[in-house]
Design a protein around this motif. Structure first.
Motif, mmCIF file in Angstrom:
data_model
loop_
_atom_site.group_PDB
_atom_site.id
_atom_site.type_symbol
_atom_site.label_atom_id
_atom_site.label_comp_id
_atom_site.label_asym_id
_atom_site.label_seq_id
_atom_site.Cartn_x
_atom_site.Cartn_y
_atom_site.Cartn_z
ATOM 1 N N SER A 169 0.854 -1.198 0.000
ATOM 2 C CA SER A 169 0.000 0.000 0.000
ATOM 3 C C SER A 169 0.884 1.239 0.000
ATOM 4 C CB SER A 169 -0.881 0.023 1.259
ATOM 5 O OG SER A 169 -1.782 -1.065 1.256
ATOM 6 N N SER A 170 0.336 2.360 -0.459
ATOM 7 C CA SER A 170 1.090 3.615 -0.395
ATOM 8 C C SER A 170 1.270 4.042 1.051
ATOM 9 C CB SER A 170 0.344 4.710 -1.160
ATOM 10 O OG SER A 170 0.037 4.273 -2.454
ATOM 11 N N SER A 171 0.257 3.788 1.859
ATOM 12 C CA SER A 171 0.348 4.081 3.286
ATOM 13 C C SER A 171 -0.715 3.269 4.013
ATOM 14 C CB SER A 171 0.135 5.571 3.554
ATOM 15 O OG SER A 171 -1.183 5.918 3.225
ATOM 16 N N PHE A 172 -0.556 3.188 5.314
ATOM 17 C CA PHE A 172 -1.555 2.501 6.150
ATOM 18 C C PHE A 172 -1.385 2.982 7.576
ATOM 19 C CE2 PHE A 172 2.263 -0.048 5.927
ATOM 20 C CZ PHE A 172 2.568 -0.218 7.262
ATOM 21 N N VAL A 173 -2.404 2.755 8.365
ATOM 22 C CA VAL A 173 -2.310 3.025 9.797
ATOM 23 C C VAL A 173 -2.886 1.804 10.509
ATOM 24 C CG1 VAL A 173 -2.903 4.574 11.702
ATOM 25 C CG2 VAL A 173 -2.656 5.507 9.387
ATOM 26 N N VAL A 222 -2.977 -6.424 16.278
ATOM 27 C CA VAL A 222 -3.573 -5.352 15.473
ATOM 28 C C VAL A 222 -5.091 -5.507 15.599
ATOM 29 C CG1 VAL A 222 -3.784 -4.392 13.150
ATOM 30 C CG2 VAL A 222 -1.601 -5.376 13.897
ATOM 31 N N VAL A 223 -5.782 -4.452 15.976
ATOM 32 C CA VAL A 223 -7.235 -4.534 16.190
ATOM 33 C C VAL A 223 -8.007 -3.675 15.196
ATOM 34 C CG1 VAL A 223 -6.933 -5.147 18.613
ATOM 35 C CG2 VAL A 223 -7.228 -2.732 17.995
ATOM 36 N N GLY A 224 -7.259 -2.910 14.393
ATOM 37 C CA GLY A 224 -7.903 -2.110 13.365
ATOM 38 C C GLY A 224 -6.857 -1.653 12.376
ATOM 39 N N PHE A 225 -7.297 -1.428 11.131
ATOM 40 C CA PHE A 225 -6.350 -0.929 10.133
ATOM 41 C C PHE A 225 -7.080 -0.172 9.042
ATOM 42 C CE2 PHE A 225 -6.843 -3.278 6.130
ATOM 43 C CZ PHE A 225 -7.771 -4.229 6.508
ATOM 44 N N ILE A 226 -6.316 0.685 8.382
ATOM 45 C CA ILE A 226 -6.810 1.395 7.194
ATOM 46 C C ILE A 226 -5.638 1.481 6.228
ATOM 47 C CG2 ILE A 226 -6.249 3.714 8.100
ATOM 48 C CD1 ILE A 226 -8.909 4.674 6.782
ATOM 49 N N LEU A 258 -9.484 -0.166 2.121
ATOM 50 C CA LEU A 258 -9.884 -1.007 3.263
ATOM 51 C C LEU A 258 -9.841 -0.245 4.584
ATOM 52 C CD1 LEU A 258 -7.718 -4.149 2.349
ATOM 53 C CD2 LEU A 258 -10.213 -3.999 2.143
ATOM 54 N N LEU A 259 -10.851 -0.472 5.387
ATOM 55 C CA LEU A 259 -10.890 0.016 6.782
ATOM 56 C C LEU A 259 -11.630 -1.042 7.573
ATOM 57 C CD1 LEU A 259 -10.914 2.079 9.191
ATOM 58 C CD2 LEU A 259 -13.069 2.928 8.243
ATOM 59 N N GLU A 260 -11.053 -1.490 8.653
ATOM 60 C CA GLU A 260 -11.776 -2.461 9.493
ATOM 61 C C GLU A 260 -11.273 -2.379 10.928
ATOM 62 O OE1 GLU A 260 -11.760 -6.457 7.971
ATOM 63 O OE2 GLU A 260 -13.045 -7.205 9.590
ATOM 64 N N VAL A 261 -12.210 -2.472 11.844
ATOM 65 C CA VAL A 261 -11.903 -2.584 13.271
ATOM 66 C C VAL A 261 -12.508 -3.915 13.727
ATOM 67 C CG1 VAL A 261 -12.307 -1.574 15.560
ATOM 68 C CG2 VAL A 261 -11.906 -0.076 13.588
ATOM 69 N N LEU A 262 -11.741 -4.711 14.456
ATOM 70 C CA LEU A 262 -12.260 -6.011 14.910
ATOM 71 C C LEU A 262 -13.538 -5.795 15.724
ATOM 72 C CD1 LEU A 262 -9.009 -7.900 16.021
ATOM 73 C CD2 LEU A 262 -10.270 -8.097 13.870
ATOM 74 N N LYS A 305 -16.836 0.691 18.123
ATOM 75 C CA LYS A 305 -17.577 1.694 18.907
ATOM 76 C C LYS A 305 -16.764 2.253 20.071
ATOM 77 C CE LYS A 305 -22.046 0.317 17.262
ATOM 78 N NZ LYS A 305 -21.860 0.983 15.970
ATOM 79 N N ARG A 306 -15.452 2.335 19.871
ATOM 80 C CA ARG A 306 -14.591 2.977 20.869
ATOM 81 C C ARG A 306 -13.811 4.136 20.248
ATOM 82 N NH1 ARG A 306 -11.014 -1.659 23.738
ATOM 83 N NH2 ARG A 306 -12.472 -3.384 23.639
ATOM 84 N N GLY A 307 -14.197 4.528 19.038
ATOM 85 C CA GLY A 307 -13.508 5.661 18.399
ATOM 86 C C GLY A 307 -12.300 5.274 17.571
ATOM 87 N N ILE A 308 -12.002 3.963 17.473
ATOM 88 C CA ILE A 308 -10.794 3.542 16.745
ATOM 89 C C ILE A 308 -10.948 3.798 15.235
ATOM 90 C CG2 ILE A 308 -9.306 1.583 16.157
ATOM 91 C CD1 ILE A 308 -10.024 0.394 18.952
ATOM 92 N N GLY A 309 -12.103 3.437 14.681
ATOM 93 C CA GLY A 309 -12.338 3.637 13.247
ATOM 94 C C GLY A 309 -12.199 5.112 12.873
#
Ligand SMILES: CC(C)(COP(=O)(O)OP(=O)(O)OC[C@H]1O[C@@H](n2cnc3c(N)ncnc32)[C@H](O)[C@@H]1OP(=O)(O)O)[C@@H](O)C(=O)NCCC(=O)NCCS
Length: 135
Positions: free
Chosen positions: A39-43, A53-57, A71-75, A80-84
């Protein structure tokens, strides 16, 4: 505590399990790691207690005019904790000097992105479902 990182230092495929929930033919954690590398970038959002890892974009970009967020996903147990929200803000910050940052999403997810200042749009796409696992 949740921390965020934009590199793969000390990240291994074993820390990438549980993603692509509901996908009929999901990429493996090994392929997921390859997707991030290319990817060009990710977090990544990391649970410091477990090291997982519990979330990524991620984003692909020409780094001149446009960036696309595939792609964006939070386990589920971390949603619902503000991670997304945090993941989206961080990737948009990376590309704040570009003209366009685009993504496709379901109608149900539009309110999530609208809260972050994104604007509704109409999109078109091609999906080769036999290639979903990327193998
Ligand atoms: C969409 C997703 C990434 C949101 O992650 P999250 O960490 O739960 O989101 P947040 O906790 O940061 O939510 C922020 C706000 O958006 C709302 N929100 C979260 N998910 C939402 C959804 N699917 N639809 C509408 N609103 C949503 C929350 O209620 C919250 O609102 P509030 O601040 O007023 O309480 C997560 O639900 C997910 O991984 N879903 C499955 C994969 C997916 O759909 N990805 C998006 C692909 S385009």
């Amino acid at each position: 505590m949740i921390t965020y990182k934009d590199n793969l230092k000390e990240i291994f495929e074993t820390q990438l399990s549980g993603f692509f929930v509901g996908w009929p033919d999901p990429p493996t954690p090994k392929t997921h790691l390859e997707i991030l590398k290319k990817s060009s970038s990710f977090v990544l959002a990391i649970d410091e207690d477990t090291g997982c890892v519990v979330g990524f974009i991620n984003a692909v970009s020409d780094n001149i005019m446009s960036a696309y967020i595939p792609l964006l996903e939070v386990l589920p147990e971390y949603q619902k904790r503000g991670i997304g929200q945090e993941l989206v803000k961080k990737i948009i910050k990376i590309y704040e000097n570009l003209y366009m940052i685009d993504l496709c999403c379901d109608k149900e997810t539009q309110p999530f992105y609208e809260k972050l200042g994104l604007v509704k749009s109409t999109g078109m796409f091609v999906r080769n479902f036999d290639k979903q696992a990327c193998e």
